[in-house]
Write an enzyme that holds these catalytic residues in place. Sequence first.
Site, mmCIF file in Angstrom:
data_model
loop_
_atom_site.group_PDB
_atom_site.id
_atom_site.type_symbol
_atom_site.label_atom_id
_atom_site.label_comp_id
_atom_site.label_asym_id
_atom_site.label_seq_id
_atom_site.Cartn_x
_atom_site.Cartn_y
_atom_site.Cartn_z
ATOM 1 N N SER A 56 0.861 -1.195 0.000
ATOM 2 C CA SER A 56 0.000 0.000 0.000
ATOM 3 C C SER A 56 0.891 1.236 0.000
ATOM 4 O O SER A 56 2.099 1.135 0.275
ATOM 5 C CB SER A 56 -0.888 0.004 1.249
ATOM 6 N N ASP A 93 -0.945 -1.545 -4.087
ATOM 7 C CA ASP A 93 -2.326 -1.618 -3.596
ATOM 8 C C ASP A 93 -2.869 -0.195 -3.414
ATOM 9 O O ASP A 93 -2.228 0.643 -2.770
ATOM 10 C CB ASP A 93 -2.294 -2.358 -2.235
HETATM 11 O O1 G3H Z 1 -6.640 -1.689 1.829
HETATM 12 C C1 G3H Z 1 -5.837 -1.365 2.684
HETATM 13 C C2 G3H Z 1 -4.780 -2.303 3.142
HETATM 14 O O2 G3H Z 1 -5.239 -3.062 4.228
HETATM 15 C C3 G3H Z 1 -3.531 -1.545 3.450
HETATM 16 O O3 G3H Z 1 -3.646 -0.835 4.630
HETATM 17 O O4 G3H Z 1 -2.927 1.486 4.028
HETATM 18 O O5 G3H Z 1 -2.847 0.672 6.414
HETATM 19 O O6 G3H Z 1 -1.203 -0.185 4.731
HETATM 20 P P1 G3H Z 1 -2.599 0.372 4.979
HETATM 21 P P1 13P Z 2 -8.944 -6.386 4.705
HETATM 22 O O1 13P Z 2 -8.871 -5.151 5.542
HETATM 23 O O2 13P Z 2 -10.299 -6.999 4.753
HETATM 24 O O3 13P Z 2 -7.885 -7.369 5.012
HETATM 25 O O4 13P Z 2 -8.724 -5.928 3.161
HETATM 26 C C1 13P Z 2 -7.432 -5.699 2.657
HETATM 27 C C2 13P Z 2 -7.439 -5.022 1.339
HETATM 28 O O5 13P Z 2 -8.440 -4.915 0.658
HETATM 29 C C3 13P Z 2 -6.155 -4.505 0.848
HETATM 30 O O6 13P Z 2 -6.303 -3.784 -0.328
HETATM 31 ZN ZN ZN Z 3 -8.179 -2.729 -0.500
#
Ligand code: G3H
Ligand code: 13P
Ligand code: ZN
Length: 330
Positions: A56, A93
Site C-alpha cells: 500500500s 495496492d
Molecule cells: O486496503 C488497505 C490495506 O489493508 C492496506 O492498509 O494502508 O494501512 O497499509 P494500509
Molecule cells: P482487509 O482489511 O479486509 O484485510 O482488506 C485488505 C485489502 O483490501 C487490501 O487492499
Molecule cells: Zn483494499
Amino acid sequence: MTSYKNLGLVNSRELFQKAMAGKYAIPAFNFNNMEQMQAIVQACVETKSPVILQVSSGARKYANQTLLRYMAQGAVEYAKELGVNVPIVLHLDHGDTFELCKSCIEYGFSSVMIDGSHLSYNDNVALTAKVVEYAHQYDVTVEGELGVLAGIEDDVVAEHHTYTEPSQVEDFMKKTGVDSLAISIGTSHGANKFKPEQCTRNADGILIPPPLRFDILKEIEQRIPGFPIVLHGSSSVPQDQVAIINKYGGAIKDAVGIPEEQLRQAAASAVCKINIDSDGRLAMTAAVREMFATKPAEFDPRKYLGPARDSLKALYKHKIENVLGSANRI
Ligand code: G3H
Ligand code: 13P
Ligand code: ZN
C-alpha cells in the site's frame, strides 16, 4: 528503470487466466516487513500456490519502496531455495495518482492498482486509462476500481458502500483497457467491517454480517464474461484471534469480517484475486500479545516476532488451502 522481469517477478495476466479457468482465486497479501514476507513465502512454497505481494502507499512510506522491491526479489530467490518456483507478483495496492503508479513501475513492480473509485466516473476513466497506457508499455498489469467500499482505505473513510453499478463495467473496461476490476459488493476494509446494527447475532452472540451481493457479481460476470474481478476487504476476522488479543489486554470490540464460505463462493466465480490484510494483522497481534503476557521476561524481538510469523504462516496456509483454492496451482 528496473523491469520486474529482471527481478524474477511476473505480472498477473497469466495467473488470472488460470484462476478463471480453474475456479479459484489468487491470494493478495499485504506486506511491509520481513516476518510477513517469510510467512508468505513459506506458506506459498508449502502449498505450491502463486501469490500477489501487495504494497500500500502507507507500507511504501513505512518501509521504503526500494527495500520492498528488493524484498520481493528476495522472495523469488527464497522460494527457489526452498525448492519451489512460486509465481510472485509485486503489486501496488490502492495507488491514487498516476505519478505513484509510474514510480512503482520504474522501481520494478509488475502490477499496479489505480484506485479512482472516489472520483467521478469520467475522471476515474481518464486517470485509469492514463495509467494503463503507461503500464502496458512495460507489460505491467493494471487493476481499476468501480464502486466504493465502506471502511477505511488509507486516509479515505467511506461511511457507506456504493455498490458497483453493473451497467458501467463494460464501458469502463473498454475505455480504460484495465486488466482486472475491483468491485464493491459488500466487502469492506479493516476489522470492523459492519456496525453491530447492520448485523444479526447467532445463539452465541456472535455478529453475523449481511451477505455479499452475489446478484451484483453475477450481473457483472454476465456483462463482461471471463474478465478478472478483484475483491478487496476480504478478511474474515477470526474470532479466536480477536479473543486472544482481548484476553491479553487488547481492546478490539465488535470486530466482524466476511464469512469464509462466501469467499469460497466468490473464488469459484470470476473473482480471481482476493485481498487479505487485516486477518494477518490480527494473527500477528494475538501472538505478540500472548507472548508478552505469558513470557514477560523475554526481550529478544525474535522471541515474539517468531511466533507471530508462525501464526501468520498458518493463517495463510489455511486461506490458500481452505478458502481461495490456490494450492497446487503452480
Ligand atoms: O486496503 C488497505 C490495506 O489493508 C492496506 O492498509 O494502508 O494501512 O497499509 P494500509
Ligand atoms: P482487509 O482489511 O479486509 O484485510 O482488506 C485488505 C485489502 O483490501 C487490501 O487492499
Ligand atoms: Zn483494499
